[in-house]
Design an enzyme around this catalytic site. Structure first.
Site: not given
Lengths: 278, 295
Positions: B39, B249, B252, B273, B279
């Site tokens: 970090g 979606c 799909c 997606c 997808c």
């Protein structure tokens, strides 16, 4: 007998990197100027001592350049004393100089024990955030993470300042007097032991000034706060403080009860200040 | 140029992976430092690459420094393999390394991405490289780099929670779309770039290594494998991913991936997606590999 909350001993602050040997001995001869006649170093404060007792409002008076803000800066950890020390009875029982605290301890002290109100609210407040957000930020810094609890506490503080209905208003849209009261609510957010007021009402018009001072006095009595009030305005001082010191060129020229200072000033400088104010 | 490439020995007019060895070594060193302090933003020397700052120059430098000739790489932009930025970066990496590109996140060794983490679970032999515009989460509040560093050192993060609080006050819940601050191992707060909130739980204890690189701001930071990643939140308003109930979606039918709004054929609002590879896989298409000759 209670101990003083804050004890300041021989506090000095020097700017400039050319000190003479022995901390500018030539300074003892000049009382008119804060500049050393030999090396040119500026002594913003020189050998200042005073004590602040629990629950009192202590005044620091002087014209601009007298060292008032330097003193506040050191109490707020934004400056390191050149010599001398500040003792605070909430840290190491007042036996160790306050500036021995580590960076983390300083942050904790600033969050929990200290509240500060600046002359310029932009210095403390985030103008793009709501008034309530500015108060809540101090609680977040102290580790609180519950919005409901924080909001009810912040509402209480803002309500004290007669701003309870402005909690979710953007700070930028508030008037100067309101901003100043948001600043006071923010300073009170974590129930501090000591409140530092640096020219809290300078620049506000007289009626707003009077109202703000009233609110400060009310809150101080209710919470039993110890307050250090820095001002150049004898009117503000007379309204709030009981004891005060008068600073000139970084040195204490007189100290005592405010009524006494105003009615019977001893030092010529105090006489000048009082006569020019009244 | 094509002939030179196909000779087998390295004969292109640039060093392997375009950057010179010294530059690659300095980026790798910064990556190692970033992995050691999860970090923490490590400054590094950001060299010129033949794309403009702000178009993924940081991600490209890390990709070029870490890639080997036998690695498979995948480059996506907002989850899509076929956006201009992704296509051009993929072409360039293929050209200067001769490595094989893929659209399948499961076969990729290196995944360079902007604003999206692939939906499929990642493995410990994979590295995800995120392009970063603004590396510091404190930049919203503090313009001075020096002060922001001090704030990181003192863990002075209350203003980040304040940003979430203001969102709760304005919208009733935390509605921050990107750059949602996350705390790494309880120490540093890191800016995860503009990935949707949807992706943040995927960072937590992920077996893959995440490297973030901001080329313009000259900072590299990382989330090492199996690291605690905790999005900031409140006790009474905890962190939540985007609410996608009732959406699926258009192509799909998936409801398990992050959905992005798109205009349908009749101008109506539909959802697709965000991750195009996911997808296509749902629709039974094969995800192809590409060599630099076919890119």
């Amino acid at each position: 007998m209670a101990n003083p909350v804050i004890r300041v001993e021989n506090l000095s602050l020097r700017h400039g990197a050319r000190p003479c040997a022995g901390n500018c001995p030539a300074m003892e001869a000049t009382t008119q100027s804060a500049v050393c006649p030999v090396c040119g170093a500026v002594w913003a404060l020189r050998d200042v001592s005073f004590e602040v007792w629990p629950g009192e409002i202590f005044g620091i008076v002087g014209e601009s350049g007298a060292g008032k803000t330097s003193l506040i800066d050191m109490l707020d950890f934004r400056a390191e004393p050149t010599s001398g020390a500040i003792y605070y009875n909430g840290w190491r029982e007042g036996k160790q100089p306050l500036h021995d605290a580590s960076a983390e301890e300083r942050r904790a002290l600033r969050n929990s024990d200290l509240g500060i109100v600046y002359q310029n609210p932009r210095r403390a407040l985030m103008m793009g955030m709501s008034a309530g957000g500015n108060v809540i930020e101090r609680m977040l810094a102290a580790g609180e993470r519950h919005i409901g609890r924080m909001r009810s506490r912040a509402h209480g503080h803002l309500d004290h300042m007669e701003l309870g209905d402005r909690m979710d208003v953007e700070t930028m849209t508030l008037s100067a007097g309101m901003r100043q009261r948001v600043q006071i609510a923010r300073a009170l957010a974590n129930r501090p032991q000591v409140l530092l007021l640096d020219e809290p009402t300078t620049g506000l018009d007289l009626s707003v000034q009077a109202r703000t001072l009233d609110l400060i006095r009310k809150v101080q009595r209710e919470l039993g706060l110890t307050v250090i009030l820095v001002t150049h305005d004898w009117g503000v001082l007379r309204l709030l403080a009981r004891r005060a010191i008068v600073l000139k060129a970084g040195r204490v020229v007189e100290s005592g009860m405010v009524t006494q200072l105003m009615e019977d000033p001893q030092a010529p400088y105090t006489q000048l200040l009082v006569s020019s104010a009244l | 140029m094509t002939e030179r490439f196909t000779t087998g020995a390295w004969d292109a007019p640039w060093p392997f992976a375009y950057l010179d060895e010294f530059m690659k070594a300095s980026v790798r060193l910064a990556v190692l430092r970033a992995v050691c302090i999860p970090g923490y933003q490590v400054p590094y020397v950001s060299e010129e690459v033949p794309i403009a700052r702000g178009y993924g120059s940081g991600g490209l430098q890390v990709t070029l420094s870490l890639i080997g000739p036998d690695d498979r790489y995948k480059i996506i932009d907002e989850g899509d393999d076929e956006t201009v930025n992704a296509v051009n970066l993929r072409r360039m990496v293929g050209l200067v390394t001769g490595a094989v590109a893929t659209t399948d996140p499961e076969r990729a060794d290196l995944i360079q991405t902007r604003h999206k983490v692939p939906e499929v679970p990642l493995r410990e032999d994979q590295i995800v490289i995120l392009q970063v515009a603004f590396p510091d989460a404190l930049r919203f509040f503090e313009r001075s780099e020096a002060v922001a560093r001090q704030m990181h050192a003192e863990r002075d993060y209350s203003k980040l929670w304040l940003r979430l609080y203001e969102s709760v006050i304005a919208h009733g819940e935390i509605m921050i779309g990107g750059r949602y601050p996350v705390m790494i191992e309880g120490r540093y707060v890191l800016d995860p770039t503009h990935v949707p909130r949807w992706d943040l739980p995927k960072l937590d204890h992920s077996p893959a290594l995440f490297i973030f690189c901001a080329g313009r701001e000259k900072r590299i930071y990382a989330i090492p494998p199996d690291t605690t990643v905790e999005p900031l939140g409140f006790e009474d308003h905890p962190f939540r991913v985007e609410d996608q109930t009732g959406r699926s979606c258009r192509l799909c039918g998936s409801t398990e991936s992050f959905l992005a709004p798109a205009l349908g054929p009749d101008g109506e609002m539909t959802w697709t997606c965000s991750d195009s590879a996911w997808c296509r896989k749902c629709r039974g298409e094969t995800l192809e590999d590409m060599t630099w000759q076919t890119l």
